[in-house]
Design an enzyme around this catalytic site. Structure first.
Site: not given
Ligand code: ADP
Ligand code: MG
Length: 635
Positions: A25, A87, A197, A219
């Protein structure tokens, strides 16, 4: 089924050999690596027993690199060389990154060496960061994080890794996915597959609980919020819709506490290092308030001033309530996109460290009228799902193979006459997928066709994102509309697009693998989606007008051609003048944007040419029949 078919070629397995594979992850805030041991998913810890590796990379002048906790600790001391949340920059150009005034980084908008060495030509280049150790691309920064995780896996597992499944947000576009793969390659990791994800989280829960139905994956990470609607049935995972907010996460809750601290202590503008210090304290306070009724926040500022404040859970919930509510907007949109209502949702999976906050769990429970699933650690669940998937791809499981489906975030299509976007693969289609559509030439004798691949929801190409262009040459000359050109879009399991064009008669073919320019941001995706719904009505009108304009131009071309060929022979002066007047009338209204006037003028010109067209028809038929008239024939 298909899942085993997409594993790495050449990786056939001996029956009793366990092949080492991990799930990673690669998070905005924290990253993790997990594997499957004795059939059970486990997260691998570092030598200090910590599972979460902060996604922070610090560069030194001697070329040295620090990753994780140690780098994070120096964030306020050395902000411009300490890269957090890299990211956000993956696969993006400077223009896509948005407002950078608040960041401490020195950005360079140069083409990425990786992008150019691959020869993707059109790439405007990923943003780069100038550090003490030189200019670094987000791909390189991410690869430092991946290297640490790879080393951790090597130590824990004591063997050669077959490869890794790396997770990415469901909305990541081609450029962002490609950048993630590049980072893995730089870190010496063989990517078995990129996995969305939410799908990973669903795998972690789906396999443990084996329940069928439609699920929502909520999330809330450090800086981003994602909602995905998934359908699980008979071991098949399908993403029905995704939505989110790329500028909303646990950090915003920290910021609320930070602002409260400033107000409480009568502080105004602070320097960068004080700001960072207080934000770190605010984050600790927030996490503390997940378990406790109140927390004490203390800090010593650079000026020497000491601050100390006590914050209650109740006050914290009050000041962050509207942040929690803001997550529900994208949830409603995702449900609408999936054509579902709250009652259709069988379960809600909680993902991301910020979903530990009780007020978040409460709001989600209220919204969905059910208690969300929290029995797996919300910040580990994605890595665990990825590990399970990696285990299957590495060939360690063969009996209960299952198919895995992901979704395309924005529609893919091509440009047609008049600058219109024709969608070939609609948004939220599951991948891998392939779709074809037939097109034709616009002009008589046309031997080449320019194929412009675009992405987006809007009707006009100028409002969509250009992905690639290529040309199909060598089409045999035919009258307009006679050629049949089949355009095929194929999206592979990683979400990468291949487009081919084939003229059906001659077999002439051209194709392109879309290695898109780095740079479409998730904000941009969100914006494009928002705009498409906001502009839907206007777009339909623009499209209708454009279609009329294309038709008008075709008609004008055809009439002009006919006049040039046969006008003088078949029409008298007055007849020719009448047609010319009709053409002038049509040209005059063509650019006015008045669709009704264009339609009327088309009809008028058509009417004015009826007799002429009949005369031409008679002429060509009589030529074919050797002098006899059409009316002379017995039919
Ligand atoms: P990402 O997916 O962005 O890498 P994570 O899932 O690791 O992020 O979530 C990080 C966020 O979760 C941070 O904002 C962190 O403060 C928050 N978080 C972690 N643990 C807790 C907790 N116990 N209570 C509240 N927030 C938490
Ligand atoms: Mg995450």
């Amino acid at each position: 089924m298909a899942l085993l078919q997409i594993s790495e070629p050449g990786l056939s397995t001996a029956p009793h050999e366990h092949r080492l594979a991990v799930g990673i992850d690669l998070g905005t805030t924290n990253s993790l690596v997990a594997t499957v041991r004795n059939g059970i998913g486990v997260v691998l810890n570092d030598s200090n027993g910590r599972a979460l590796l902060p996604s922070v990379v610090r560069y030194f002048a001697d070329g040295g690199v620090q990753v994780g906790e140690t780098a994070q600790a120096m964030q306020s001391e050395d902000p411009s060389n300490t890269i957090v949340s890299v990211k956000r920059f993956m696969g993006r150009g400077l223009n896509d990154v948005g407002d950078i005034s608040g960041t401490p980084y020195r950005f360079v908008d140069a083409p990425s060496p990786i992008a150019t060495s691959r020869g993707s030509g059109q790439a405007p280049g990923m943003v780069q960061l100038r550090t003490a150790a030189g200019v670094k691309s987000p791909v390189e920064v991410s690869s430092e994080i991946l290297k640490v995780l790879r080393a951790r896996a090597g130590e824990a597992l004591g063997g050669e890794l077959v490869g890794a499944v790396i997770t990415v947000p469901a909305y990541f576009d081609d450029a962002q996915r490609q950048a993630t793969k590049d980072a893995a390659r730089l870190a010496g990791i063989n990517v078995l597959r990129l996995l969305n994800e939410p799908t990973a989280a669903a795998i972690a829960y789906g396999l443990d609980n084996a329940v069928e139905g439609v699920y929502a994956v909520y999330d809330l990470g450090g800086g981003t919020f994602d909602i995905s609607i998934l359908k699980l049935s008979k071991g098949v995972f399908e993403v029905l819709a995704t939505n989110g907010n790329s500028a909303l996460g646990g950090d915003d809750f920290d910021h609320r506490i930070y602002c409260w601290l400033l107000e409480k202590n009568g502080l105004s503008a602070l320097g960068a290092s004080d700001t960072r210090r207080l934000l770190t304290r605010a984050r600790a306070a927030k996490e503390e308030l997940t378990e406790h009724d109140e927390t004490r926040v203390t800090a010593i500022l650079q000026s020497g001033e000491a601050i100390e404040s006590v914050l209650s859970q109740q006050d914290f919930h009050a000041m962050s309530q509207n942040l929690v509510e803001r997550t529900l907007q994208p949830v409603r949109r995702a449900l609408r996109d999936a054509g579902l209502s709250v009652a259709d949702i069988k379960g809600v999976v909680m993902v991301g460290g910020a979903t530990r906050m009780p007020q978040v769990q409460r709001a989600v429970a209220e919204f969905f009228h059910q208690t969300p699933l929290t029995n797996l650690d919300p910040d580990k669940v994605v890595a665990l799902g990825a590990a399970i998937q990696a285990n299957v791809l590495a060939g360690n499981r063969s009996s209960d193979d299952w198919l895995l489906l992901d979704v395309i975030p924005l529609s893919l299509g091509i440009e047609t006459m008049g600058g219109l976007a024709e969608k070939i693969i609609p948004r939220n289609s599951t991948i891998p997928t392939a779709r074809a559509q037939d097109f034709t030439t616009f002009k008589d004798g046309q031997t080449a066709m320019s194929v412009h691949v675009v992405q987006g929801e809007r009707e006009m190409v100028s409002d969509c994102r250009s992905l690639a262009r290529f040309e199909l040459r060598g089409i045999p000359p035919m009258v307009a509309g006679a050629a049949r050109i089949r355009i095929t879009f194929q999206v592979d399991a990683d979400g990468l697009l291949n487009v081919s064009a084939r003229e059906q008669g001659s077999g002439t073919e051209a194709h392109i693998t879309v290695k898109p320019s780095y740079g479409l941001s998730d904000d941009e995706i969100a914006r494009m989606l928002q705009e498409s719904s906001r502009h839907a009505q206007g777009d339909m009108q623009a499209r209708a007008l454009r279609e009329q304009q294309v038709e008008a131009n075709q008609l004008l071309d055809a009439v002009q051609n006919a006049l040039d060929l046969d006008g003088a022979a078949l029409l008298d002066e007055a007849g020719q003048a009448r047609i010319r007047a009709g053409m002038d009338g049509l040209r005059a209204v063509l650019q006015t944007g008045d669709i009704h006037a264009v339609k009327r003028a088309i009809t008028q010109l058509n009417d004015a040419t009826v007799a002429f067209a009949q005369a031409r028809m008679d002429k060509s038929v009589s030529r074919a029949l050797g002098g006899r008239k059409l009316t002379d024939l017995e039919v």
